[in-house]
Design an enzyme around this catalytic site. Structure first.
Site, PDB file in Angstrom:
ATOM      1  N   ARG A 223     -11.477   3.598  64.586  1.00  0.00           N
ATOM      2  CA  ARG A 223     -10.152   4.086  64.965  1.00  0.00           C
ATOM      3  C   ARG A 223      -9.850   5.342  64.152  1.00  0.00           C
ATOM      4  O   ARG A 223     -10.283   5.478  63.008  1.00  0.00           O
ATOM      5  CB  ARG A 223      -9.070   3.034  64.686  1.00  0.00           C
ATOM      6  CG  ARG A 223      -9.076   1.847  65.638  1.00  0.00           C
ATOM      7  CD  ARG A 223      -8.675   2.242  67.069  1.00  0.00           C
ATOM      8  NE  ARG A 223      -8.626   1.118  67.981  1.00  0.00           N
ATOM      9  CZ  ARG A 223      -9.600   0.801  68.843  1.00  0.00           C
ATOM     10  NH1 ARG A 223     -10.699   1.519  68.912  1.00  0.00           N
ATOM     11  NH2 ARG A 223      -9.454  -0.234  69.665  1.00  0.00           N
ATOM     12  N   HIS A 271     -13.442   9.164  72.613  1.00  0.00           N
ATOM     13  CA  HIS A 271     -13.253   7.698  72.534  1.00  0.00           C
ATOM     14  C   HIS A 271     -14.102   7.024  73.616  1.00  0.00           C
ATOM     15  O   HIS A 271     -13.605   6.225  74.420  1.00  0.00           O
ATOM     16  CB  HIS A 271     -11.776   7.314  72.678  1.00  0.00           C
ATOM     17  CG  HIS A 271     -11.495   5.928  72.154  1.00  0.00           C
ATOM     18  ND1 HIS A 271     -10.310   5.574  71.572  1.00  0.00           N
ATOM     19  CD2 HIS A 271     -12.256   4.799  72.139  1.00  0.00           C
ATOM     20  CE1 HIS A 271     -10.362   4.289  71.215  1.00  0.00           C
ATOM     21  NE2 HIS A 271     -11.538   3.810  71.559  1.00  0.00           N
TER      22      HIS A 271
HETATM   23  P1  NDP Z   1     -14.930  -7.932  64.147  1.00  0.00           P
HETATM   24  O1  NDP Z   1     -13.583  -8.525  63.979  1.00  0.00           O
HETATM   25  O2  NDP Z   1     -16.005  -8.738  64.795  1.00  0.00           O
HETATM   26  O3  NDP Z   1     -15.489  -7.477  62.706  1.00  0.00           O
HETATM   27  C1  NDP Z   1     -14.723  -6.793  61.793  1.00  0.00           C
HETATM   28  C2  NDP Z   1     -15.509  -6.613  60.509  1.00  0.00           C
HETATM   29  O4  NDP Z   1     -14.730  -5.796  59.622  1.00  0.00           O
HETATM   30  C3  NDP Z   1     -15.797  -7.922  59.789  1.00  0.00           C
HETATM   31  O5  NDP Z   1     -17.053  -7.900  59.191  1.00  0.00           O
HETATM   32  C4  NDP Z   1     -14.709  -7.934  58.713  1.00  0.00           C
HETATM   33  O6  NDP Z   1     -15.034  -8.669  57.542  1.00  0.00           O
HETATM   34  C5  NDP Z   1     -14.615  -6.468  58.376  1.00  0.00           C
HETATM   35  N1  NDP Z   1     -13.342  -6.174  57.726  1.00  0.00           N
HETATM   36  C6  NDP Z   1     -12.090  -6.335  58.215  1.00  0.00           C
HETATM   37  N2  NDP Z   1     -11.166  -5.982  57.290  1.00  0.00           N
HETATM   38  C7  NDP Z   1     -11.871  -5.597  56.191  1.00  0.00           C
HETATM   39  C8  NDP Z   1     -11.495  -5.133  54.918  1.00  0.00           C
HETATM   40  N3  NDP Z   1     -10.214  -5.001  54.564  1.00  0.00           N
HETATM   41  N4  NDP Z   1     -12.463  -4.830  54.036  1.00  0.00           N
HETATM   42  C9  NDP Z   1     -13.764  -4.984  54.382  1.00  0.00           C
HETATM   43  N5  NDP Z   1     -14.201  -5.413  55.580  1.00  0.00           N
HETATM   44  C10 NDP Z   1     -13.255  -5.721  56.479  1.00  0.00           C
HETATM   45  O7  NDP Z   1     -14.718  -6.543  64.905  1.00  0.00           O
HETATM   46  P2  NDP Z   1     -15.685  -5.825  65.965  1.00  0.00           P
HETATM   47  O8  NDP Z   1     -17.012  -5.609  65.339  1.00  0.00           O
HETATM   48  O9  NDP Z   1     -15.651  -6.537  67.261  1.00  0.00           O
HETATM   49  O10 NDP Z   1     -14.909  -4.437  66.220  1.00  0.00           O
HETATM   50  C11 NDP Z   1     -14.570  -3.551  65.172  1.00  0.00           C
HETATM   51  C12 NDP Z   1     -13.648  -2.443  65.679  1.00  0.00           C
HETATM   52  O11 NDP Z   1     -14.364  -1.504  66.461  1.00  0.00           O
HETATM   53  C13 NDP Z   1     -12.514  -2.887  66.612  1.00  0.00           C
HETATM   54  O12 NDP Z   1     -11.444  -3.433  65.879  1.00  0.00           O
HETATM   55  C14 NDP Z   1     -12.152  -1.592  67.301  1.00  0.00           C
HETATM   56  O13 NDP Z   1     -11.107  -0.942  66.605  1.00  0.00           O
HETATM   57  C15 NDP Z   1     -13.423  -0.747  67.217  1.00  0.00           C
HETATM   58  N6  NDP Z   1     -13.955  -0.429  68.559  1.00  0.00           N
HETATM   59  C16 NDP Z   1     -14.065   0.884  68.944  1.00  0.00           C
HETATM   60  C17 NDP Z   1     -14.553   1.215  70.205  1.00  0.00           C
HETATM   61  C18 NDP Z   1     -14.760   2.634  70.628  1.00  0.00           C
HETATM   62  O14 NDP Z   1     -15.078   2.911  71.800  1.00  0.00           O
HETATM   63  N7  NDP Z   1     -14.657   3.633  69.765  1.00  0.00           N
HETATM   64  C19 NDP Z   1     -14.949   0.166  71.163  1.00  0.00           C
HETATM   65  C20 NDP Z   1     -14.843  -1.188  70.626  1.00  0.00           C
HETATM   66  C21 NDP Z   1     -14.332  -1.457  69.380  1.00  0.00           C
HETATM   67  P3  NDP Z   1     -15.279 -10.252  57.604  1.00  0.00           P
HETATM   68  O15 NDP Z   1     -16.665 -10.405  58.232  1.00  0.00           O
HETATM   69  O16 NDP Z   1     -15.244 -10.662  56.194  1.00  0.00           O
HETATM   70  O17 NDP Z   1     -14.195 -10.807  58.482  1.00  0.00           O
END
Ligand code: NDP
Length: 308
Positions: A223, A271
């Protein structure tokens, strides 16, 4: 709800086309009724950038199923009714597309293609030093669904892979970190796949980018709010960073007047790193509708406390 009961399903999106999605949904869920207005009782809402005011009319629905993976905009909407579960869409087509985007940007940097494009514009024949994938460490911010799939594919190409997550993780072949600075210090290519939350906003700032290895690249496919643009430009202009690949921005579409468009160190995509792919997403949506119908907990519910 009875296992055989038909449900009313709202499709509300200003970006995803109802005329394209609804025939496919009707085929997968023939007993259910799909509507695009809230004039009748709704059981389940399929949502991505809904028209203003829609969420406020969804009190009492059994599930809001997002059509996207990122849900930060839904969570920030003041109209979001309390107590309604929200499920993220884990679409196999979108996950595959995201990993392809990660690989294409990392390889563009690793094989110096961004430099060769600039050289071509100058009609300049100059070979750059070759590195092996095993000379490079790709650091992934966010080891969730997208981060782990990308990690597997980077490993298959021979890159060293490091991953950063909130909670400790283990993944074969990947150096897993909860200490961000420790991961950044060994990273040559930084890929951001984090959800946007209060904790992750601005994580791609000068202090953190400065910890990356010299001539690193940054790939932000998560994002716009993760990146502090002025800090990135400073790190590119100083020569500390070699290149940045940006797919997401605070204001989208990116305005034609934005200086980012013409910065030689930045590659911009609109995007488009990964789009929801109805052909692979419908089965996942149908699975959650059936779970609601059977009175079971839907898959991939958002944890409101952590914001993703
Ligand atoms: P998930 O919820 O599966 O994974 C999120 C990961 O981020 C987890 O490993 C989580 O840790 C980690 N995380 C969250 N908060 C923190 C923090 N404060 N510090 C460290 N690590 C953190 O998400 P997805 O993989 O499905 O998607 C990620 C993002 O990708 C989406 O939220 C979206 O914004 C973006 N996206 C962008 C697209 C584009 O076209 N550009 C398309 C699709 C998605 P933990 O494992 O410990 O929970």
């Amino acid at each position: 709800m009875l296992a055989s009961a038909a449900v009313n399903i709202l499709f509300a999106s200003e970006t995803e086309k109802a005329e394209f999605w609804i025939p496919l949904l009707e085929k997968a869920l023939p007993q259910d009724r799909f509507v695009t207005t809230t004039d009748q009782p709704i059981d389940i809402a399929l949502i991505a950038t809904p028209p203003a005011g829609t969420l406020g009319k969804l009190k009492g629905v059994k599930l809001i199923q997002s059509l996207w993976m990122g849900v930060e905009k839904l969570l920030a909407d003041p109209g979001l009714p309390k107590g309604v579960p929200i499920a993220r869409l884990l679409d196999p087509g979108m996950i595959a597309a995201m990993s392809e985007s990660v690989l294409s940007h990392v390889l563009d940097w690793h094989r110096h293609h961004y430099r060769y494009r600039a050289q071509q514009a100058e009609r300049q024949w100059r070979r750059r030093k070759q590195y092996l994938a095993s000379d490079r460490t790709v650091g992934i911010l966010g080891m969730g669904v997208l981060g782990t799939d990308a990690a597997k594919k980077l490993l298959a190409l021979g890159f060293n892979v490091a991953g950063f997550s909130r909670r400790p993780k283990s993944m074969p072949g990947v150096q897993c970190f909860t200490d961000l600075a420790a991961m950044l210090r060994i990273t040559d290519a930084l890929v951001c796949l984090l959800p946007l939350t209060n904790e992750t906003r601005g994580i791609l700032n000068g202090r953190n980018l400065g910890l990356l290895k010299k001539h690193a690249c940054v790939v932000n496919l998560a994002r716009g709010g993760h990146l502090v643009v002025s800090d990135l430009i400073r790190e590119l202009d100083s020569g500390h960073l070699a290149h940045a690949y940006l797919d997401v921005f605070d204001q989208e579409p990116l305005a034609p007047s934005e200086a980012l468009w013409t910065h030689p160190g930045i590659t911009i995509t609109p995007h488009s790193a990964a789009l929801t792919e109805p052909r692979t997403a419908i089965a996942k949506i149908a699975e959650n509708v059936e779970r609601v119908r059977r009175g079971e907990t839907p898959h991939h519910l958002v944890d409101f406390a952590s914001g993703y």
